[in-house]
Scaffold this active site. Structure first.
Site, PDB file in Angstrom:
ATOM      1  N   GLY A 166       0.841  -1.198   0.000  1.00  0.00           N
ATOM      2  CA  GLY A 166       0.000   0.000   0.000  1.00  0.00           C
ATOM      3  C   GLY A 166       0.877   1.250   0.000  1.00  0.00           C
ATOM      4  N   GLY A 186      -2.329   2.045  -6.807  1.00  0.00           N
ATOM      5  CA  GLY A 186      -1.392   2.152  -7.927  1.00  0.00           C
ATOM      6  C   GLY A 186      -1.111   3.589  -8.308  1.00  0.00           C
ATOM      7  N   CYS A 220      -1.183   5.246 -11.201  1.00  0.00           N
ATOM      8  CA  CYS A 220      -2.095   5.964 -12.103  1.00  0.00           C
ATOM      9  C   CYS A 220      -3.221   6.626 -11.323  1.00  0.00           C
ATOM     10  CB  CYS A 220      -2.649   4.988 -13.139  1.00  0.00           C
ATOM     11  SG  CYS A 220      -3.900   5.721 -14.180  1.00  0.00           S
ATOM     12  N   GLY A 279      13.033  19.701 -16.642  1.00  0.00           N
ATOM     13  CA  GLY A 279      12.555  18.571 -17.442  1.00  0.00           C
ATOM     14  C   GLY A 279      11.662  19.065 -18.558  1.00  0.00           C
ATOM     15  N   GLY A 281      11.781  12.487 -14.684  1.00  0.00           N
ATOM     16  CA  GLY A 281      11.474  11.082 -14.921  1.00  0.00           C
ATOM     17  C   GLY A 281      11.471  10.192 -13.704  1.00  0.00           C
ATOM     18  N   HIS A 330     -19.418  15.161 -40.960  1.00  0.00           N
ATOM     19  CA  HIS A 330     -19.088  16.571 -41.146  1.00  0.00           C
ATOM     20  C   HIS A 330     -20.061  17.441 -40.361  1.00  0.00           C
ATOM     21  CE1 HIS A 330     -17.819  20.226 -43.146  1.00  0.00           C
ATOM     22  NE2 HIS A 330     -19.102  20.518 -43.331  1.00  0.00           N
TER      23      HIS A 330
HETATM   24  C1  FAD Z   1       2.266  12.536 -12.940  1.00  0.00           C
HETATM   25  C2  FAD Z   1       2.058  11.308 -13.774  1.00  0.00           C
HETATM   26  C3  FAD Z   1       1.103  11.300 -14.770  1.00  0.00           C
HETATM   27  C4  FAD Z   1       0.900  10.158 -15.542  1.00  0.00           C
HETATM   28  N1  FAD Z   1      -0.036  10.209 -16.532  1.00  0.00           N
HETATM   29  C5  FAD Z   1      -0.226   9.120 -17.316  1.00  0.00           C
HETATM   30  C6  FAD Z   1      -1.200   9.152 -18.357  1.00  0.00           C
HETATM   31  O1  FAD Z   1      -1.875  10.156 -18.569  1.00  0.00           O
HETATM   32  N2  FAD Z   1      -1.363   8.034 -19.103  1.00  0.00           N
HETATM   33  C7  FAD Z   1      -0.621   6.887 -18.895  1.00  0.00           C
HETATM   34  O2  FAD Z   1      -0.801   5.891 -19.609  1.00  0.00           O
HETATM   35  N3  FAD Z   1       0.307   6.840 -17.911  1.00  0.00           N
HETATM   36  C8  FAD Z   1       0.518   7.923 -17.124  1.00  0.00           C
HETATM   37  N4  FAD Z   1       1.447   7.867 -16.115  1.00  0.00           N
HETATM   38  C9  FAD Z   1       2.237   6.621 -15.952  1.00  0.00           C
HETATM   39  C10 FAD Z   1       1.411   5.517 -15.271  1.00  0.00           C
HETATM   40  O3  FAD Z   1       0.867   6.014 -14.070  1.00  0.00           O
HETATM   41  C11 FAD Z   1       2.275   4.285 -15.018  1.00  0.00           C
HETATM   42  O4  FAD Z   1       2.890   3.890 -16.233  1.00  0.00           O
HETATM   43  C12 FAD Z   1       1.443   3.109 -14.502  1.00  0.00           C
HETATM   44  O5  FAD Z   1       0.655   3.491 -13.409  1.00  0.00           O
HETATM   45  C13 FAD Z   1       2.370   1.957 -14.109  1.00  0.00           C
HETATM   46  O6  FAD Z   1       1.616   0.868 -13.611  1.00  0.00           O
HETATM   47  P1  FAD Z   1       2.346  -0.359 -12.890  1.00  0.00           P
HETATM   48  O7  FAD Z   1       1.297  -1.378 -12.640  1.00  0.00           O
HETATM   49  O8  FAD Z   1       3.555  -0.755 -13.644  1.00  0.00           O
HETATM   50  O9  FAD Z   1       2.882   0.241 -11.506  1.00  0.00           O
HETATM   51  P2  FAD Z   1       2.131   0.950 -10.285  1.00  0.00           P
HETATM   52  O10 FAD Z   1       0.775   1.392 -10.627  1.00  0.00           O
HETATM   53  O11 FAD Z   1       3.101   1.964  -9.783  1.00  0.00           O
HETATM   54  O12 FAD Z   1       1.970  -0.218  -9.207  1.00  0.00           O
HETATM   55  C14 FAD Z   1       3.047  -0.705  -8.480  1.00  0.00           C
HETATM   56  C15 FAD Z   1       2.492  -1.304  -7.189  1.00  0.00           C
HETATM   57  O13 FAD Z   1       3.537  -2.081  -6.601  1.00  0.00           O
HETATM   58  C16 FAD Z   1       3.478  -1.899  -5.203  1.00  0.00           C
HETATM   59  N5  FAD Z   1       4.801  -2.276  -4.664  1.00  0.00           N
HETATM   60  C17 FAD Z   1       5.948  -1.563  -4.687  1.00  0.00           C
HETATM   61  N6  FAD Z   1       6.946  -2.275  -4.109  1.00  0.00           N
HETATM   62  C18 FAD Z   1       6.420  -3.467  -3.745  1.00  0.00           C
HETATM   63  C19 FAD Z   1       6.937  -4.642  -3.126  1.00  0.00           C
HETATM   64  N7  FAD Z   1       8.216  -4.763  -2.775  1.00  0.00           N
HETATM   65  N8  FAD Z   1       6.096  -5.659  -2.903  1.00  0.00           N
HETATM   66  C20 FAD Z   1       4.787  -5.604  -3.265  1.00  0.00           C
HETATM   67  N9  FAD Z   1       4.256  -4.533  -3.859  1.00  0.00           N
HETATM   68  C21 FAD Z   1       5.053  -3.480  -4.107  1.00  0.00           C
HETATM   69  C22 FAD Z   1       3.098  -0.441  -5.026  1.00  0.00           C
HETATM   70  O14 FAD Z   1       2.542  -0.198  -3.741  1.00  0.00           O
HETATM   71  C23 FAD Z   1       2.091  -0.258  -6.155  1.00  0.00           C
HETATM   72  O15 FAD Z   1       0.761  -0.491  -5.727  1.00  0.00           O
HETATM   73  C24 FAD Z   1       1.671   8.987 -15.304  1.00  0.00           C
HETATM   74  C25 FAD Z   1       2.625   8.970 -14.277  1.00  0.00           C
HETATM   75  C26 FAD Z   1       2.827  10.118 -13.522  1.00  0.00           C
HETATM   76  C27 FAD Z   1       3.862  10.083 -12.430  1.00  0.00           C
END
Ligand code: FAD
Length: 478
Positions: free
Chosen positions: A38, A42, A44, A175, A265, A440
């Site tokens: 937690g 996530g 997003c 950035g 980034g 259109h």
């Molecule tokens: C400001 C911002 C705006 C964005 N806007 C967009 C957008 O408009 N459109 C788009 O497509 N993408 C956008 N993104 C990118 C997008 O949010 C991410 O690419 C996406 O959420 C990644 O999903 P994920 O499942 O890989 O990781 P995450 O959603 O980050 O999930 C990772 C999970 O792993 C858990 N975790 C971490 N370490 C451990 C551990 N050791 N053991 C167990 N659980 C763990 C965390 O608690 C988390 O719940 C944006 C990002 C940012 C920062």
């Protein structure tokens, strides 16, 4: 020593990618657990796409009200109620997060950080878990500060920028990528004096130059200062302000503001995972190494989403999650088709949206192509609604007319691009595209104009070649 719990699949991380993987595996009949310390929801939902777009809705409306005069609506200068805007964002995000948590709770949810103790066994907050297969989906973290003095001087990252109770009076954005652009423009539009300091000549240095240049000009036109070709040397305090010192054209320069927004980034989140024990290969910048089927060096461990550092986008994380789950549960070897998946959009104003190859990518690969563009300020619907910034660009194969890529800089680009995604999914040519009916007057019609131009160019070349004329340029780059 307690006995380990056993599952067919353990998903490590319950964000967008992990949740999609868990759902897919359960639908296939597997016993699935999700480990996540937690806060649940996530990136997003909690600190990425959704909070940023919720705030940008307010700043875009502010800008719209200021521009309303163009459409003969007279109004006083708008004022943003910042605390109310943040409160709205928190309420909206809580709704999304609650819904996601309800979904997560339909699984065996182990609330703790997961760490591999060997190739098949993990410790999750003190609980031992064994699984036939594991999917790592731990996402990313903000990249560590890259400039001398930045840590000591203090800065906000995107997490803080999205949750400030009160905006700074002025901000320096470090950035020029999408997070910097979206939130930098947001700050400017709600009244924060905003300066970008970027190393490249233009914002969005990875995009085609015409897109990056035009977007840079639009942001400058609305009062945002952009110091380009600036190599940051150090960051320091200047009384109660913060100063960024850079070198530009061989000379030292500096800008000052109340706050610095560090938007250079994110990096894959692999710390504390115990990757060595798992037999996984990883790199701090490029993340966990996987093959085309998303398997790591340990064939029972898969990795997806931001932690593999390929395309850090939600739809990619979801697609990778679904594929990894099918591969894990059914022992399949499906791979991800990034041809279309790498499509992306930027919620600037005007928006940017890209699918397929860019000119830069085609030129680098030595692939011939034809290009045609069309500006929104010559498009009927865009003129009627007063949204004339930007252009569309279509790239196609010079002999068969297959659409190779589409870029849109303009109003509603994030929605308009889907027509191009669908067309490219079905491997459409520009000849197909011009035959598809377009209503259109709509913004969507604009894509038919470059398609028509490409049809004429290809047919002209074919006729010339039938006549035996010398072939006209096989590719028209730039
Ligand atoms: C400001 C911002 C705006 C964005 N806007 C967009 C957008 O408009 N459109 C788009 O497509 N993408 C956008 N993104 C990118 C997008 O949010 C991410 O690419 C996406 O959420 C990644 O999903 P994920 O499942 O890989 O990781 P995450 O959603 O980050 O999930 C990772 C999970 O792993 C858990 N975790 C971490 N370490 C451990 C551990 N050791 N053991 C167990 N659980 C763990 C965390 O608690 C988390 O719940 C944006 C990002 C940012 C920062």
């Amino acid at each position: 020593m307690t006995t380990a719990r056993h599952y067919d699949l353990l998903v490590v991380g319950g964000g967008s990618g992990g949740y999609a993987a868990a759902r897919t595996a359960r639908d296939l009949g597997a016993s699935v657990a999700i480990a996540d310390p937690g806060p649940l929801g996530g990136l997003c939902i909690l600190r990425g796409c959704m909070p940023s777009k919720t705030l940008i809705a307010t700043s875009d409306l502010m800008y719209g009200v200021r521009e309303a005069d163009l459409l003969a609506v007279r109004s006083a200068e708008p004022r943003v109620d910042y605390p109310a805007m943040i409160e709205r964002k928190r309420r909206v995000i809580k709704g999304f997060a609650d819904y996601r948590i309800e979904g997560l709770e339909t699984f065996e949810l182990l609330q703790g950080p997961a760490k591999f103790v060997d190739r098949r066994e993990l410790d999750v907050g003190g609980v031992r878990v064994r699984a036939k297969n594991v999917i790592v989906a731990t996402g990313s973290v903000v990249a560590p500060p890259a400039f001398p003095g930045l840590l000591e001087t203090g800065y906000i990252d995107s997490d803080a920028a999205l949750d400030e109770e009160k905006p700074p009076s002025s901000v320096i954005v470090l950035g020029g990528g999408y997070v910097a652009i979206e939130l930098g423009q947001f700050f400017s539009r709600v009244g924060v004096a905003t300066t970008f300091v970027i190393r490249s000549p233009r914002l969005l240095s990875g995009a085609d130059d015409d897109v990056g240049n035009a977007l840079t000009d639009y942001l400058r036109d609305e009062g945002i200062r952009i110091v380009n070709r600036a190599f940051v040397e150090r960051v320091e305090r200047a009384g109660d302000r913060k100063r960024v010192v850079f070198r530009r054209d061989g000379e030292e320069g500096a800008v000052e503001a109340q706050e610095i927004f560090y938007a250079l980034g994110r990096v894959p989140n692999i710390a504390g995972l115990g990757v060595e024990a798992a037999g996984i290969v990883s790199h701090p910048i490029t993340g966990v190494e996987v093959d085309a089927t998303l398997r790591t060096a340990n064939p029972n461990v898969f990795a997806i989403g931001d932690v593999i550092g390929r395309y850090p986008l939600v739809h990619v994380a979801i697609q990778e999650g679904e594929i990894a789950a099918r591969n894990a549960v059914c022992d399949k070897h499906e791979s991800v088709d990034y041809r279309l998946s790498k499509a992306h959009t930027i919620f600037s104003d005007p928006q940017v949206a890209v699918v397929g190859e860019t000119e830069k990518e085609l030129l680098a690969a030595g692939r011939p192509f034809l290009r045609a563009t069309y500006p929104f300020d010559d498009h009927g619907k865009a003129i009627a609604i007063g949204k004339t910034k930007g252009f569309v660009k279509m790239l196609a194969g010079p002999s068969d007319g297959r659409i190779l890529g589409v870029q849109i800089l303009g109003p509603e680009a994030s929605d308009l691009i889907h027509e191009a995604i669908v067309a490219m999914y079905y491997r459409a040519t520009v000849f197909d595209f011009v035959r598809i009916p377009h209503l259109h007057p709509t913004l969507a019609e604009i894509l038919t104009y470059p398609a028509e131009e490409l049809v004429v160019a290809i047919e002209g070349a074919r006729t010339a070649s039938e006549r035996g004329d010398l072939p006209i340029a096989a590719s028209v780059p730039g």
